[in-house]
Design an enzyme around this catalytic site. Structure first.
Site, mmCIF file in Angstrom:
data_model
loop_
_atom_site.group_PDB
_atom_site.id
_atom_site.type_symbol
_atom_site.label_atom_id
_atom_site.label_comp_id
_atom_site.label_asym_id
_atom_site.label_seq_id
_atom_site.Cartn_x
_atom_site.Cartn_y
_atom_site.Cartn_z
ATOM 1 C CB SER A 1 21.126 -2.928 -28.903
ATOM 2 O OG SER A 1 22.177 -2.632 -27.996
ATOM 3 C CG ASN B 1 26.444 -3.204 -33.366
ATOM 4 O OD1 ASN B 1 27.159 -2.278 -33.009
ATOM 5 N ND2 ASN B 1 25.917 -4.043 -32.509
ATOM 6 N N GLY C 1 22.450 -7.370 -39.990
ATOM 7 C CA GLY C 1 23.687 -8.144 -40.136
ATOM 8 C C GLY C 1 24.533 -7.667 -41.295
ATOM 9 N N GLY C 2 24.642 -6.352 -41.459
ATOM 10 C CA GLY C 2 25.383 -5.780 -42.590
ATOM 11 C C GLY C 2 26.886 -6.047 -42.549
ATOM 12 N N GLY D 1 26.713 -10.189 -36.392
ATOM 13 C CA GLY D 1 28.101 -10.550 -36.065
ATOM 14 C C GLY D 1 28.831 -11.047 -37.303
ATOM 15 C CG ASP E 1 19.146 -2.667 -33.614
ATOM 16 O OD1 ASP E 1 18.340 -3.105 -34.466
ATOM 17 O OD2 ASP E 1 20.335 -3.042 -33.545
HETATM 18 P P1 13P Z 1 26.042 -6.554 -37.459
HETATM 19 O O1 13P Z 1 26.532 -6.450 -36.057
HETATM 20 O O2 13P Z 1 26.291 -7.894 -38.040
HETATM 21 O O3 13P Z 1 26.582 -5.459 -38.315
HETATM 22 O O4 13P Z 1 24.459 -6.401 -37.424
HETATM 23 C C1 13P Z 1 23.908 -5.223 -36.925
HETATM 24 C C2 13P Z 1 22.434 -5.277 -36.897
HETATM 25 O O5 13P Z 1 21.795 -5.939 -37.669
HETATM 26 C C3 13P Z 1 21.765 -4.460 -35.873
HETATM 27 O O6 13P Z 1 20.402 -4.669 -35.836
#
Ligand code: 13P
Length: 281
Positions: free
Chosen positions: A49, A231, A208-209, A180, A84
């Site tokens: 990021s 993340n 957003g996994g 998150g 990212d």
């Molecule tokens: P999370 O922090 O929800 O896993 O999302 C990570 C993401 O989508 C990074 O681009």
């Protein structure tokens, strides 16, 4: 081997599995991810990021670190070094010039027309240099890099328009996932996901996994998701392990022992993620 994501993700799309995009924060994080994915012999996408890039010193520092680790640790898997949520063309150019093999241009806060204009310029610069490009349609909400925003879902029409006008290599359509932790159950629009996948020749990305239940991750993969971004999940398991270590070892002050006390938690979680995604070499 440092590569762009094209080969990795086209194989994933064909083979109906997903490749993990894991965000990195520092040298240790990067080392654990590379070691574990190499042990499992699966490709990996290292996501950086803008905030993390600033924290680690900048794009040259990160490229040097990743290349150095890959050489010293004899990493033989395909590794993609990816920006990212690059918020501008300038960010993407800076990273590409420093040796990143892939970028996400996230112009999703703009109207579609402006998103297309910016994305197209990034694609032109990137493709001339063998670098892959991901873009976002709709807007993925939640909290990332300490910035909170609300979500707007993508439409099939907008996805097709953006792809046809830019020729990006992968698309992240906002379809209900957020960055998150989720408040309640994530509500993903699998129907639209499937249709977009059927109508676009490029791999789809799920942001957003973290916190998406296993059955929904599997369903998303069956609907055409080839890259899943994680993340918060790794940050959460790491910080829990380190907090526990510090509570139990009040007199330890060696930073290598403190930071390293989270190593196994990250490696264990990566193994679970790779198994769930069905990632193959
Ligand atoms: P999370 O922090 O929800 O896993 O999302 C990570 C993401 O989508 C990074 O681009």
């Amino acid at each position: 081997m440092l590569v762009n994501f094209n080969e990795i993700l086209l194989n994933a799309k064909k083979g109906k599995y997903a490749v993990p995009h894991l965000n990195i924060n520092n040298l240790e994080w990067t080392k654990y991810i590379l070691e574990k994915c190499n042990e499992l012999q699966v490709p990996v996408i290292l996501g950086v990021s803008e905030g993390a890039a600033k924290y680690m010193g900048g794009y040259h520092a990160i490229t040097g670190m990743v290349k150095g680790l890959m050489e010293d640790l004899n990493i033989t898997i395909p590794v993609c070094l990816h920006v990212d949520h690059g918020s501008s063309k300038e960010t993407c150019i800076k990273a590409i010039d420093a040796g990143f093999t892939s970028v996400m241009i996230d112009a999703s806060r703009h109207e579609l027309e402006e998103n297309i204009r910016i994305t197209k310029e990034v694609v032109e610069y990137a493709h001339e240099r063998g670098v892959s490009v991901e873009a976002e349609v709709g807007h993925i909400g939640g909290t990332e890099d300490n910035i909170t925003s609300s979500a707007t879902n993508a439409t099939l029409e907008d996805c097709l328009t953006l792809y046809n006008n830019t020729k990006i290599d992968a698309l992240a359509p906002a379809l209900g996932s957020v960055h998150g932790f989720y408040k309640g159950e994530p509500n993903l629009d699998f129907e639209t996901m499937k249709t977009i996948n059927e109508q676009l020749p490029i791999p789809l990305v799920l942001h957003g996994g973290t916190g998406i239940p296993d059955d929904k991750i599997k369903k998303a993969i069956s609907c055409g998701i080839s890259k899943i971004n994680i993340n918060t999940d790794l940050q959460s398991v790491w910080s829990k392990a380190v907090r526990k270590f510090l509570e139990e070892n009040q007199d330890v002050y060696d930073p290598r022992k403190i930071i390293g006390s989270g190593e196994q938690s990250i490696k264990n979680r990566i193994e679970e993620i790779v198994t769930l995604f069905g990632t193959k070499r």
